[in-house]
Scaffold this motif. Structure first.
Motif, PDB file in Angstrom:
ATOM      1  N   THR A 182      -2.913  -2.123  -4.433  1.00 34.18           N
ATOM      2  CA  THR A 182      -1.674  -1.932  -5.178  1.00 34.18           C
ATOM      3  C   THR A 182      -0.816  -3.204  -5.289  1.00 34.18           C
ATOM      4  OG1 THR A 182      -0.776  -1.096  -3.095  1.00 34.18           O
ATOM      5  CG2 THR A 182      -1.442   0.531  -4.707  1.00 34.18           C
ATOM      6  N   ARG A 183      -1.314  -4.290  -4.728  1.00 34.58           N
ATOM      7  CA  ARG A 183      -0.459  -5.485  -4.726  1.00 34.58           C
ATOM      8  C   ARG A 183      -1.049  -6.616  -5.554  1.00 34.58           C
ATOM      9  NH1 ARG A 183       4.547  -4.019  -3.682  1.00 34.58           N
ATOM     10  NH2 ARG A 183       4.631  -2.599  -1.916  1.00 34.58           N
ATOM     11  N   ASP A 184      -0.167  -7.509  -5.994  1.00 32.85           N
ATOM     12  CA  ASP A 184      -0.627  -8.684  -6.725  1.00 32.85           C
ATOM     13  C   ASP A 184      -1.622  -9.441  -5.841  1.00 32.85           C
ATOM     14  OD1 ASP A 184      -0.788 -10.738  -8.603  1.00 32.85           O
ATOM     15  OD2 ASP A 184       1.352 -10.621  -9.032  1.00 32.85           O
ATOM     16  N   VAL A 185      -2.547 -10.130  -6.460  1.00 33.30           N
ATOM     17  CA  VAL A 185      -3.565 -10.858  -5.693  1.00 33.30           C
ATOM     18  C   VAL A 185      -3.267 -12.351  -5.804  1.00 33.30           C
ATOM     19  CG1 VAL A 185      -6.038 -11.319  -5.457  1.00 33.30           C
ATOM     20  CG2 VAL A 185      -5.265  -9.060  -6.196  1.00 33.30           C
ATOM     21  N   ASP A 186      -3.391 -13.058  -4.717  1.00 37.04           N
ATOM     22  CA  ASP A 186      -3.221 -14.509  -4.732  1.00 37.04           C
ATOM     23  C   ASP A 186      -4.575 -15.132  -5.134  1.00 37.04           C
ATOM     24  OD1 ASP A 186      -2.778 -17.179  -4.323  1.00 37.04           O
ATOM     25  OD2 ASP A 186      -1.740 -16.924  -2.398  1.00 37.04           O
ATOM     26  N   TRP A 187      -4.783 -15.202  -6.441  1.00 36.02           N
ATOM     27  CA  TRP A 187      -6.084 -15.675  -6.951  1.00 36.02           C
ATOM     28  C   TRP A 187      -6.328 -17.123  -6.556  1.00 36.02           C
ATOM     29  CZ3 TRP A 187      -8.171 -11.367  -8.603  1.00 36.02           C
ATOM     30  CH2 TRP A 187      -7.405 -10.417  -9.291  1.00 36.02           C
ATOM     31  N   GLU A 188      -5.233 -17.885  -6.526  1.00 39.28           N
ATOM     32  CA  GLU A 188      -5.371 -19.306  -6.206  1.00 39.28           C
ATOM     33  C   GLU A 188      -5.934 -19.448  -4.798  1.00 39.28           C
ATOM     34  OE1 GLU A 188      -1.777 -21.488  -6.753  1.00 39.28           O
ATOM     35  OE2 GLU A 188      -2.777 -23.416  -6.414  1.00 39.28           O
ATOM     36  N   ARG A 189      -5.377 -18.642  -3.899  1.00 40.04           N
ATOM     37  CA  ARG A 189      -5.853 -18.700  -2.503  1.00 40.04           C
ATOM     38  C   ARG A 189      -7.318 -18.262  -2.426  1.00 40.04           C
ATOM     39  NH1 ARG A 189      -4.289 -18.003   3.099  1.00 40.04           N
ATOM     40  NH2 ARG A 189      -5.945 -19.299   3.969  1.00 40.04           N
ATOM     41  N   MET A 190      -7.659 -17.200  -3.151  1.00 41.98           N
ATOM     42  CA  MET A 190      -9.049 -16.742  -3.132  1.00 41.98           C
ATOM     43  C   MET A 190      -9.970 -17.823  -3.702  1.00 41.98           C
ATOM     44  SD  MET A 190      -9.153 -13.838  -1.582  1.00 41.98           S
ATOM     45  CE  MET A 190     -10.808 -13.249  -1.886  1.00 41.98           C
ATOM     46  N   GLU A 237     -11.796  -6.641   4.821  1.00 42.31           N
ATOM     47  CA  GLU A 237     -10.951  -5.444   4.802  1.00 42.31           C
ATOM     48  C   GLU A 237      -9.509  -5.852   4.590  1.00 42.31           C
ATOM     49  OE1 GLU A 237     -11.694  -3.415   8.503  1.00 42.31           O
ATOM     50  OE2 GLU A 237     -13.683  -2.728   7.820  1.00 42.31           O
ATOM     51  N   VAL A 238      -8.671  -4.899   4.193  1.00 42.59           N
ATOM     52  CA  VAL A 238      -7.246  -5.213   4.154  1.00 42.59           C
ATOM     53  C   VAL A 238      -6.674  -5.014   5.554  1.00 42.59           C
ATOM     54  CG1 VAL A 238      -6.964  -4.544   1.731  1.00 42.59           C
ATOM     55  CG2 VAL A 238      -6.543  -2.849   3.513  1.00 42.59           C
ATOM     56  N   ASP A 239      -5.517  -5.604   5.776  1.00 43.40           N
ATOM     57  CA  ASP A 239      -4.840  -5.408   7.053  1.00 43.40           C
ATOM     58  C   ASP A 239      -4.435  -3.932   7.161  1.00 43.40           C
ATOM     59  OD1 ASP A 239      -2.761  -5.090   8.930  1.00 43.40           O
ATOM     60  OD2 ASP A 239      -2.321  -7.240   8.840  1.00 43.40           O
ATOM     61  N   PRO A 240      -4.916  -3.214   8.194  1.00 42.85           N
ATOM     62  CA  PRO A 240      -4.633  -1.767   8.255  1.00 42.85           C
ATOM     63  C   PRO A 240      -3.152  -1.463   8.412  1.00 42.85           C
ATOM     64  CG  PRO A 240      -5.752  -2.523  10.262  1.00 42.85           C
ATOM     65  CD  PRO A 240      -5.731  -3.690   9.322  1.00 42.85           C
ATOM     66  N   ASP A 241      -2.370  -2.408   8.949  1.00 46.38           N
ATOM     67  CA  ASP A 241      -0.945  -2.135   9.131  1.00 46.38           C
ATOM     68  C   ASP A 241      -0.156  -2.307   7.845  1.00 46.38           C
ATOM     69  OD1 ASP A 241      -1.318  -1.585  11.789  1.00 46.38           O
ATOM     70  OD2 ASP A 241      -1.162  -3.719  12.342  1.00 46.38           O
ATOM     71  N   THR A 242      -0.526  -3.315   7.066  1.00 46.35           N
ATOM     72  CA  THR A 242       0.272  -3.593   5.865  1.00 46.35           C
ATOM     73  C   THR A 242      -0.388  -3.074   4.592  1.00 46.35           C
ATOM     74  OG1 THR A 242      -0.849  -5.700   5.503  1.00 46.35           O
ATOM     75  CG2 THR A 242       1.122  -5.740   6.900  1.00 46.35           C
ATOM     76  N   LEU A 286      -0.854   1.446 -10.146  1.00 44.30           N
ATOM     77  CA  LEU A 286      -1.324   2.574  -9.332  1.00 44.30           C
ATOM     78  C   LEU A 286      -0.626   2.633  -7.985  1.00 44.30           C
ATOM     79  CD1 LEU A 286      -3.610   1.748  -6.892  1.00 44.30           C
ATOM     80  CD2 LEU A 286      -4.882   1.113  -8.917  1.00 44.30           C
ATOM     81  N   VAL A 287      -0.615   3.845  -7.446  1.00 42.10           N
ATOM     82  CA  VAL A 287      -0.124   4.031  -6.078  1.00 42.10           C
ATOM     83  C   VAL A 287      -1.216   4.730  -5.284  1.00 42.10           C
ATOM     84  CG1 VAL A 287       2.322   4.161  -6.721  1.00 42.10           C
ATOM     85  CG2 VAL A 287       0.988   6.266  -6.608  1.00 42.10           C
ATOM     86  N   LEU A 288      -1.225   4.432  -3.999  1.00 44.42           N
ATOM     87  CA  LEU A 288      -2.228   5.009  -3.108  1.00 44.42           C
ATOM     88  C   LEU A 288      -1.463   5.708  -1.988  1.00 44.42           C
ATOM     89  CD1 LEU A 288      -5.303   5.045  -2.742  1.00 44.42           C
ATOM     90  CD2 LEU A 288      -5.119   2.870  -1.535  1.00 44.42           C
ATOM     91  N   VAL A 289      -1.630   7.029  -1.926  1.00 42.91           N
ATOM     92  CA  VAL A 289      -0.893   7.826  -0.946  1.00 42.91           C
ATOM     93  C   VAL A 289      -1.779   8.081   0.261  1.00 42.91           C
ATOM     94  CG1 VAL A 289       0.212  10.061  -0.522  1.00 42.91           C
ATOM     95  CG2 VAL A 289       0.406   8.982  -2.776  1.00 42.91           C
ATOM     96  N   SER A 339       0.580   0.053   1.599  1.00 44.53           N
ATOM     97  CA  SER A 339       1.311  -1.179   1.286  1.00 44.53           C
ATOM     98  C   SER A 339       2.793  -0.924   1.000  1.00 44.53           C
ATOM     99  CB  SER A 339       0.672  -1.956   0.116  1.00 44.53           C
ATOM    100  OG  SER A 339       1.231  -1.572  -1.122  1.00 44.53           O
ATOM    101  N   GLY A 340       3.212   0.335   1.086  1.00 42.99           N
ATOM    102  CA  GLY A 340       4.633   0.652   0.924  1.00 42.99           C
ATOM    103  C   GLY A 340       5.101   0.749  -0.517  1.00 42.99           C
ATOM    104  N   GLY A 341       4.241   0.459  -1.471  1.00 34.18           N
ATOM    105  CA  GLY A 341       4.677   0.521  -2.869  1.00 34.18           C
ATOM    106  C   GLY A 341       3.604  -0.033  -3.781  1.00 34.18           C
ATOM    107  N   THR A 342       4.031  -0.627  -4.892  1.00 32.44           N
ATOM    108  CA  THR A 342       3.028  -1.141  -5.823  1.00 32.44           C
ATOM    109  C   THR A 342       3.572  -2.296  -6.656  1.00 32.44           C
ATOM    110  OG1 THR A 342       1.499  -0.525  -7.596  1.00 32.44           O
ATOM    111  CG2 THR A 342       3.661   0.526  -7.655  1.00 32.44           C
TER     112      THR A 342
END
Ligand SMILES: Cc1ncc(COP(=O)(O)O)c(C=O)c1O
Length: 420
Positions: free
Chosen positions: A177-185, A144-149, A314-317, A307-310
């Motif tokens: 909505t955010r860039d993905v750290d593919w290297e980390r994945m 899951e994503v972090d529910p706070d961020t 896309l944006v997710l409201v 996530s506060g932006g994008t």
């Protein structure tokens, strides 16, 4: 393009086709996974290649008469390699979901373990939802994503991977909505000896244009759709390291498909050619700038964004704080009445149902194709907010609808509009 032949044979379908042309021209398509292809891609996709069987791959077909089929498919492959820098490309999957299926079939056995993002947190059905074949054939655990961020928590994914010991980890998302750290994945996958599949269905065009980071170096497999942020017509694509080329090709045919939809492969070839032109980079940059402007505008009105932006298209409201009594479905329906078409979407930590969730998702690929800039997208944000805040107010909706009509008229979809 007109539908005169269809009309002669089948007026009901002709009516629907012309109706759809009008609908696309007269509404703002803000479903983040939609776009408008060029007339060139439309022509290629409606070409006589729909008549041709060409099971196999260029130069090794099971049927005769494939010289032009070979030309078209090879062009699509070569251009895809150039766009994404992949070692091997298969352009035959009929869709992004089938591209994922092809990868699973290539390297997994039934019962093998997949670790992927939960659907309500932005993942996709084909990543192992119980209603999808992937959830039925494989053993699936989800992160899951972090529910706070609203952002991926890579340390948590690494911990979960270690505990679950998956055979394959999926990165790449439908509503993130955010860039993905593919290297980390990739590192997380390597640490547990799992394959890494990066599904860039949504951001295929952004990655090709270099305005979003690329997973190609960090994933064993990269899959995508060809009709979202890249305008190459409906279809899918698989990219992989050369070492997996045979397994992937065999998984696509004979593993899961018969003859390729060569007319769609032709659309891919033409759309990829367009994406190789310098204008495409400007398009992709504008798509992202427009999404940022849209997001800022929505935030200024008082809406909360996951996530506060994008960083992408896309944006997710999340409506829960600002409009606790209004659901995503209420907003989707009210916006459709005024000619703005987007979708209700679950948000991380969803408290309602998937059918009537607490959020909306909006994307800018289509508006950008129509020539919208940041200022226009800011205004669209204001229009969206007026409707969110007044879902039941007919007067407000009628005012917004008139402005949407003006915006649509000012941004024609096709220079020569297909008949309507
Ligand atoms: C991440 C992701 N993967 C796969 C798909 C499926 O693509 P398609 O509709 O081409 O099957 C989607 C569709 O939106 C998606 O968002």
């Amino acid at each position: 393009m007109d539908y005169s032949h269809v009309r002669d044979v089948d007026p009901e379908v002709a009516d629907a086709l012309e109706g759809e042309v009008g609908r696309q021209q007269d509404t703002l398509a803000m479903i983040a996974s939609e776009n408008h292809v060029s007339e060139a891609v439309l022509e290629a996709q409606s070409s006589v290649l729909t008549n041709k069987y060409a099971e196999g791959y260029p130069g090794e077909r099971y049927y005769g008469g494939c010289e032009f089929a070979d030309d078209v498919e090879q062009l699509a492959i070569d251009r895809a390699k150039e766009l994404w820098g992949a070692e091997h490309v298969n352009v035959q999957p009929h869709s992004g979901s089938q591209a994922n299926m092809g990868v699973y079939l290539a390297v997994l056995e039934p019962g093998d373990k997949i670790l992927s993002l939960d659907l309500t947190h932005g993942g996709h059905l084909s990543h192992g939802h119980p209603a999808n074949f992937a959830g039925q054939v494989y053993d699936v655990e989800q992160y899951e994503v972090d529910p706070d961020t609203g952002r991926l928590d890579y340390d948590a994914v690494a911990e979960q991977a270690e505990a679950y010991d998956p055979d394959l980890i999926v990165s790449g998302y439908s509503a993130y909505t955010r860039d993905v750290d593919w290297e980390r994945m990739g590192e997380i996958s390597d640490a547990v000896d799992a394959y890494h599949l990066a599904d860039i269905a949504h951001i295929t065009g952004l990655v090709a244009a270099g305005v979003h980071s690329s997973p190609v170096e960090h994933a064993d497999f990269v899959t995508g759709s060809t009709h979202k942020t890249i305008r190459a017509g409906r279809g899918g694509i698989i990219m992989c390291r050369e070492e997996y080329a045979d397994e992937v090709d065999k998984a696509v045919i004979p593993g899961m498909q018969g003859g390729p939809l060569l007319h769609n492969v032709a659309g891919k070839a033409v759309g990829f050619q367009e994406a190789l032109q310098p204008e495409f980079e400007a398009y992709a940059e504008q798509t992202v700038a427009n999404a940022e402007a849209l997001g800022e505008s929505l935030k200024e009105q008082g809406l909360s964004l996951i996530s506060g932006g994008t960083d992408n298209h896309l944006v997710l409201v999340d409506l829960r704080e600002s409009h606790p009594d209004t659901t995503g479905k209420d907003v989707e329906e009210a916006l459709e009445e005024v000619g703005i078409v987007l979708n209700a979407n679950t948000v991380p930590g969803e408290t309602r149902s998937a059918f009537n969730p607490s959020g909306i998702r909006a994307g800018t690929p289509s508006l950008t194709t129509r020539g919208f800039d940041e200022e226009a997208c800011r205004e669209v944000g204001e229009l969206i907010y007026r409707v969110v805040d007044n879902v039941d107010d007919g007067d407000v909706k009628s005012e917004v609808s008139s402005r949407v009509d003006e915006l649509c008229d000012a941004h024609p979809l096709y220079e020569e509009l297909p008949s309507r």
